[in-house]
Motif scaffolding. Structure first.
Motif, PDB file in Angstrom:
ATOM      1  N   PRO A  34       0.795  -1.235   0.000  1.00 17.60           N
ATOM      2  CA  PRO A  34       0.000   0.000   0.000  1.00 17.60           C
ATOM      3  C   PRO A  34       0.823   1.280   0.000  1.00 17.60           C
ATOM      4  N   LEU A  35       2.073   1.238   0.477  1.00 14.40           N
ATOM      5  CA  LEU A  35       2.852   2.452   0.556  1.00 14.40           C
ATOM      6  C   LEU A  35       3.562   2.814  -0.737  1.00 14.40           C
ATOM      7  N   VAL A  36       3.860   1.819  -1.553  1.00 10.26           N
ATOM      8  CA  VAL A  36       4.591   2.081  -2.792  1.00 10.26           C
ATOM      9  C   VAL A  36       3.637   1.777  -3.934  1.00 10.26           C
ATOM     10  N   ARG A  37       3.269   2.818  -4.708  1.00  7.78           N
ATOM     11  CA  ARG A  37       2.157   2.662  -5.631  1.00  7.78           C
ATOM     12  C   ARG A  37       2.444   1.722  -6.775  1.00  7.78           C
ATOM     13  N   ASN A  38       3.722   1.598  -7.166  1.00  6.42           N
ATOM     14  CA  ASN A  38       3.988   0.792  -8.356  1.00  6.42           C
ATOM     15  C   ASN A  38       5.016  -0.306  -8.137  1.00  6.42           C
ATOM     16  N   MET A  39       5.058  -0.882  -6.928  1.00  4.14           N
ATOM     17  CA  MET A  39       5.970  -1.985  -6.717  1.00  4.14           C
ATOM     18  C   MET A  39       5.169  -3.242  -6.392  1.00  4.14           C
ATOM     19  N   TYR A  40       5.355  -4.306  -7.214  1.00  2.00           N
ATOM     20  CA  TYR A  40       4.699  -5.584  -6.971  1.00  2.00           C
ATOM     21  C   TYR A  40       5.680  -6.504  -6.263  1.00  2.00           C
ATOM     22  N   PHE A  41       5.163  -7.329  -5.387  1.00  2.00           N
ATOM     23  CA  PHE A  41       6.011  -8.248  -4.649  1.00  2.00           C
ATOM     24  C   PHE A  41       5.701  -9.679  -5.046  1.00  2.00           C
ATOM     25  N   ALA A  42       6.760 -10.516  -5.101  1.00  2.00           N
ATOM     26  CA  ALA A  42       6.596 -11.963  -5.302  1.00  2.00           C
ATOM     27  C   ALA A  42       7.769 -12.604  -4.587  1.00  2.00           C
ATOM     28  N   CYS A  43       7.649 -12.693  -3.258  1.00  2.00           N
ATOM     29  CA  CYS A  43       8.794 -13.176  -2.492  1.00  2.00           C
ATOM     30  C   CYS A  43       8.307 -13.915  -1.260  1.00  2.00           C
ATOM     31  N   GLY A  44       9.238 -14.403  -0.476  1.00  2.00           N
ATOM     32  CA  GLY A  44       8.909 -15.025   0.803  1.00  2.00           C
ATOM     33  C   GLY A  44       8.354 -16.423   0.709  1.00  2.00           C
ATOM     34  N   PHE A  45       8.754 -17.203  -0.285  1.00  2.00           N
ATOM     35  CA  PHE A  45       8.144 -18.516  -0.447  1.00  2.00           C
ATOM     36  C   PHE A  45       8.696 -19.577   0.495  1.00  2.00           C
ATOM     37  N   SER A  46       9.733 -19.254   1.228  1.00  2.00           N
ATOM     38  CA  SER A  46      10.234 -20.143   2.291  1.00  2.00           C
ATOM     39  C   SER A  46      10.462 -21.566   1.834  1.00  2.00           C
ATOM     40  N   GLY A  47      11.233 -21.716   0.772  1.00  2.00           N
ATOM     41  CA  GLY A  47      11.596 -23.061   0.357  1.00  2.00           C
ATOM     42  C   GLY A  47      10.681 -23.671  -0.701  1.00  2.00           C
ATOM     43  N   HIS A  48       9.602 -22.973  -1.093  1.00  2.00           N
ATOM     44  CA  HIS A  48       8.715 -23.514  -2.120  1.00  2.00           C
ATOM     45  C   HIS A  48       8.711 -22.682  -3.379  1.00  2.00           C
ATOM     46  N   GLY A  49       9.649 -21.723  -3.467  1.00  2.00           N
ATOM     47  CA  GLY A  49       9.623 -20.838  -4.617  1.00  2.00           C
ATOM     48  C   GLY A  49       9.750 -21.576  -5.926  1.00  2.00           C
ATOM     49  N   LEU A  50      10.639 -22.559  -5.976  1.00  2.00           N
ATOM     50  CA  LEU A  50      10.868 -23.271  -7.227  1.00  2.00           C
ATOM     51  C   LEU A  50       9.610 -24.007  -7.666  1.00  2.00           C
ATOM     52  N   GLN A  51       8.977 -24.723  -6.730  1.00  2.00           N
ATOM     53  CA  GLN A  51       7.849 -25.543  -7.169  1.00  2.00           C
ATOM     54  C   GLN A  51       6.621 -24.708  -7.474  1.00  2.00           C
ATOM     55  N   GLN A  52       6.542 -23.469  -6.965  1.00  2.00           N
ATOM     56  CA  GLN A  52       5.365 -22.651  -7.225  1.00  2.00           C
ATOM     57  C   GLN A  52       5.629 -21.603  -8.289  1.00  2.00           C
ATOM     58  N   SER A  53       6.858 -21.542  -8.815  1.00  2.00           N
ATOM     59  CA  SER A  53       7.223 -20.422  -9.677  1.00  2.00           C
ATOM     60  C   SER A  53       6.405 -20.288 -10.957  1.00  2.00           C
ATOM     61  N   PRO A  54       6.106 -21.339 -11.704  1.00  2.00           N
ATOM     62  CA  PRO A  54       5.323 -21.085 -12.922  1.00  2.00           C
ATOM     63  C   PRO A  54       3.952 -20.490 -12.607  1.00  2.00           C
ATOM     64  N   ALA A  55       3.278 -20.996 -11.580  1.00  2.00           N
ATOM     65  CA  ALA A  55       1.943 -20.482 -11.263  1.00  2.00           C
ATOM     66  C   ALA A  55       2.024 -19.078 -10.681  1.00  2.00           C
ATOM     67  N   VAL A  56       3.060 -18.800  -9.896  1.00  2.00           N
ATOM     68  CA  VAL A  56       3.224 -17.460  -9.326  1.00  2.00           C
ATOM     69  C   VAL A  56       3.492 -16.447 -10.444  1.00  2.00           C
TER      70      VAL A  56
END
Lengths: 508, 266
Positions: free
Chosen positions: A448-470
């Motif tokens: 909410p504070l930064v109008r044009n920044m999208y986040f996609a982080c913090g997957f805690s060890g599952h980033g690889l397996q969820q990456s295509p869908a994310v």
């Protein structure tokens, strides 16, 4: 003699126009000293003619290359600098970053072509979580959104050549091993496992619950002492090569026109707008205008203007967010709440045992947290354990602690699989989890504070397996304004401001 | 005309650089182990010389994939109106496969031009016992039509170009009854795919010969036999891939992989 010297120096003087005629210039290479002793012999005159011819030809070529229409310029062309202006800038060139780039390009198509830049600081990926991961994919989560993300990613991987096949290049071979995950639960955790089983079956995962007797029948090499219940994935689970997925995504995205920049993001230029809010008072809303990228091995910092910035920096996402001021405000303000993503070091040990379980070894996860999977056909296995919160290792380097294996992992392994009592550690490595200290699930969406920044982080060890869908989810957020295929609003980043934890119980 | 000619010439110059990194036309010829035929070499040369050929060859690859997808659609209409067994039978015959009902000895096949008789519709309640889908383009999506046949005893998938690990991992639905499985000559089956067969506990005969993508057939043979102890595994010879005699003795003297006795059937 004097005339030929003058001729030689005049010809030589064309290259360096300021040389006066009378100075003795160093003899050019193809002029032999003999030429200056002129004689009336025929041989030397034809030599002179030939040399003259050569010189004139060199002059003509030089003149032609300096004229407009040729590719000679007095300025050096640098190919490593990023463009001055892009539409979307993605911070982080791991599997999540490239997946977002690919899906943005795929959804936008040639008519609404977006200019996308992926910024990655390390081309060797020496510390990136993507390539150091164990590469497993499973659906045995407790949260419905995680299961759906994993199923959607699997669908992508199943048809990976349709999605990521580039014409005339080799087809993508993920080296997918189709063994399931086997979770073991003690008496204490059996009811949680049963509840998770309900959620998983409802969401479409194919999982089977087994009693200790059935477990012993299926896998005779397991010691079922202390196991009350086991949960085994029947299909759509296994492990694959993360490098292949990353290279395939990168290759396809580059072929579709995504640009890549090697450099480290050092800061952002942003405009601040003060807004009055009834409950919270004055808040400073920021809009990023430029990203400052430092070139590798150089002090040069290049600003890149962009409309949107996507933070897919993995373990360093918290630091990147701090560059925009998230987390640097006072304790009570919203701007004081930092993105709760920090790197956590995890070790993986490669062990060898000739008597260990064979081709049917699943990705075994014990209730103590120790996991083991087969690697290759030569009796090698990969094993590891997530340490307790209080014993988190130091994150300044990626050195491996072998005592951790001796004290924590080996006793549990030997207890669970007696055949592995005699094993040898052949190799080990360490990697970072981009650990979400808030609730260990991914953070998606706009802060909410930064109008044009999208986040996609913090997957805690599952980033690889969820990456295509994310990647697809973030592309839908950016281009369509909301989720279209999977509803991941539960994973929105605003939950850290509302203090609503969405806990995932099955973290390995 | 001159501009087009000049464009062609530029293209040729650019293509000359990329000659060294051109690979087999994997889109057109999935079997990359065989040497390229004259047609594919000619198409490759065309593609390297002219920019315009690339989309045409892309269309070719897309059409082939679309054909495979069409062959593996879900026969929902048949299932709703005629029942699961008839839908499965209809699907198999459409793919030019063959099957045999439980309790019967007669095989239902399709003729040389894909025509078949509709006699199978007389048995709506009989489950299918044996299926022969050799050489058909069945893939993991097509299995949706066959998962209802839980009494399946024998499945032959010899030389199927689309059978891969995702297909084999779905065969766990037949774990109670499947006794014979033949996946020889399937080009897409890898070692990781074979580990999915661990669910088939009733399997008595497995044929894994001539799998192009399996790197160590002899070793994989041993590991598969270990994984399925009551099954006869036909594939490579144990000595396949072993090095010469004097080093063979060293390999034999170290403890082997086998942890259980292997029971072979005659």
């Amino acid at each position: 003699m004097y005339s030929c010297q003058r001729l030689a120096s005049r010809l030589h003087g064309f290259h360096a126009a300021a040389v006066p005629l009378r100075t003795v210039c160093p003899q050019p290479r193809h002029f032999s000293p003999r030429i200056c002793q002129i004689s009336t012999g025929v041989a030397s005159r034809s030599d002179l003619a030939k040399e003259l011819e050569l010189q004139l030809k060199a002059m003509r070529e030089k003149a032609a290359s300096a004229l407009p229409g040729s590719d000679w310029t007095p300025f050096e062309i640098r190919n490593d600098l990023p463009p001055k202006r892009v539409d979307i800038l993605i911070v982080g060139g791991g599997v999540v970053g490239w997946s977002i780039a690919y899906w943005l390009k795929r959804k936008s198509g040639p008519r609404k072509a977006l200019r996308i830049l992926v910024v990655e600081r390390d081309p060797t990926y020496s510390q990136a979580s993507t390539v150091l991961s164990a590469g497993g994919i499973r659906q045995q989560f407790s949260l419905k959104e995680n299961i759906e993300l994993s199923l959607a990613s699997l669908d992508f991987l199943r048809n990976i050549n349709e999605h990521l096949g580039v014409f005339n290049e080799e087809p993508v071979d993920l080296q997918f091993n189709h063994s399931g995950y086997l979770f073991l639960a003690s008496e204490k955790g059996a009811h949680i496992m049963e509840a998770n089983y309900e959620t998983q079956r409802y969401a479409g995962a194919k999982v089977k619950l087994m009693s200790p007797a059935q477990l012993k029948d299926m896998f005779p090499w397991i010691n079922t002492d202390g196991v009350a219940l086991a949960s085994y994935g029947l299909e759509n689970e296994g492990w694959f090569d993360p490098w292949t997925l990353l290279s395939a995504l990168k290759r396809k995205a580059l072929s579709m026109g995504v640009e890549q920049c090697l450099g480290e993001v050092r800061g952002f230029n942003y405009g601040v707008q003060s807004v009055e809010n009834r409950e919270l008072g004055q808040i400073q809303l920021r809009r990023i205008t430029h990203t400052n990228i430092q070139m590798p091995n150089s002090l040069e910092v290049v600003p890149v203007e962009s409309t949107l910035v996507v933070n897919a920096a993995g373990a360093n996402s918290g630091k990147v967010a701090q560059m925009v001021g998230i987390g640097l405000g006072s304790q009570t303000a919203i701007s004081g709440i930092s993105i709760p993503v920090e790197p956590r070091k995890r070790y993986i040990y490669v062990v060898h045992s000739p008597d260990g379980p064979g081709l049917d070894t699943p990705f075994l996860v014990d209730y103590s947290g120790v996991y083991l999977r087969r690697e290759g056909l030569g009796g090698n296995y990969i094993t590891g354990l997530s340490p307790e919160e209080s014993e988190e290792p130091d994150i300044t380097n990626l050195d491996v602690d072998h005592d951790f294996f001796q004290d924590k992992i080996w006793p549990q392994l030997a207890h669970r699989i007696p055949a592995l009592e005699s094993l040898k550690v052949t190799s080990a490595w360490a990697g970072f989890y981009d650990y979400n200290t808030f609730d260990q699930n991914g953070l998606l969406g706009i802060h909410p504070l930064v109008r044009n920044m999208y986040f996609a982080c913090g997957f805690s060890g599952h980033g690889l397996q969820q990456s295509p869908a994310v990647g697809r989810a973030v592309a839908e957020l950016v281009l369509d304004g909301g989720y279209k295929t999977l509803d991941l609003s539960a994973l929105d980043i605003k939950r850290i401001l509302h203090d609503e934890r969405l806990l995932e119980r099955n973290i390995v | 005309m001159e501009k087009w000619h000049a464009g062609l010439m530029t293209c040729r110059r650019q293509m000359l650089w990329s000659v060294t990194i051109r690979r087999n036309m994997s889109a057109a010829a999935p079997a990359s182990s065989s040497s390229p035929t004259a047609t594919s070499r000619f198409l490759l040369w065309l593609d390297q010389t002219f920019h315009d050929v690339e989309p045409l060859l892309n269309w070719n690859a897309t059409l082939r994939k679309r054909l495979v997808r069409k062959k593996n659609l879900f026969y929902g209409y048949a299932q709703r109106n005629y029942g699961e067994n008839i839908a499965a039978a209809y699907y198999i015959l459409n793919l030019k496969g063959a099957f045999r009902f439980a309790g019967q000895t007669e095989w239902f096949r399709s003729g040389p031009r894909g025509r078949f008789s509709y006699d199978f519709m007389n048995y709506p309640a009989t489950k299918i016992e044996e299926i022969d889908l050799s050489g058909t383009p069945i893939n993991h999506n097509g299995l949706d039509n066959l998962v209802s046949q839980v009494h399946l005893r024998k499945l032959t998938l010899r030389g199927c170009p689309e059978v891969d690990g995702w297909f084999l991992s779905r065969l766990h639905v037949f774990s109670e009854t499947l006794e014979e499985l033949d996946i020889s000559h399937c080009p897409k089956v890898t070692t990781g795919a074979l580990s999915a067969l661990t669910h088939l506990r009733m399997l008595r005969r497995l044929d894994i010969s001539e799998l192009g993508r399996v790197q160590n057939p002899g070793l994989v043979q041993i590991l598969t036999e270990e994984m399925l102890p009551h099954c006869l595994v036909i594939g490579a010879d144990y000595s396949h891939g072993l090095v010469s005699d004097d080093t063979t003795q060293q390999i034999e003297s170290t403890p082997g992989h086998k942890t259980q006795p292997v029971a072979t059937e005659s």
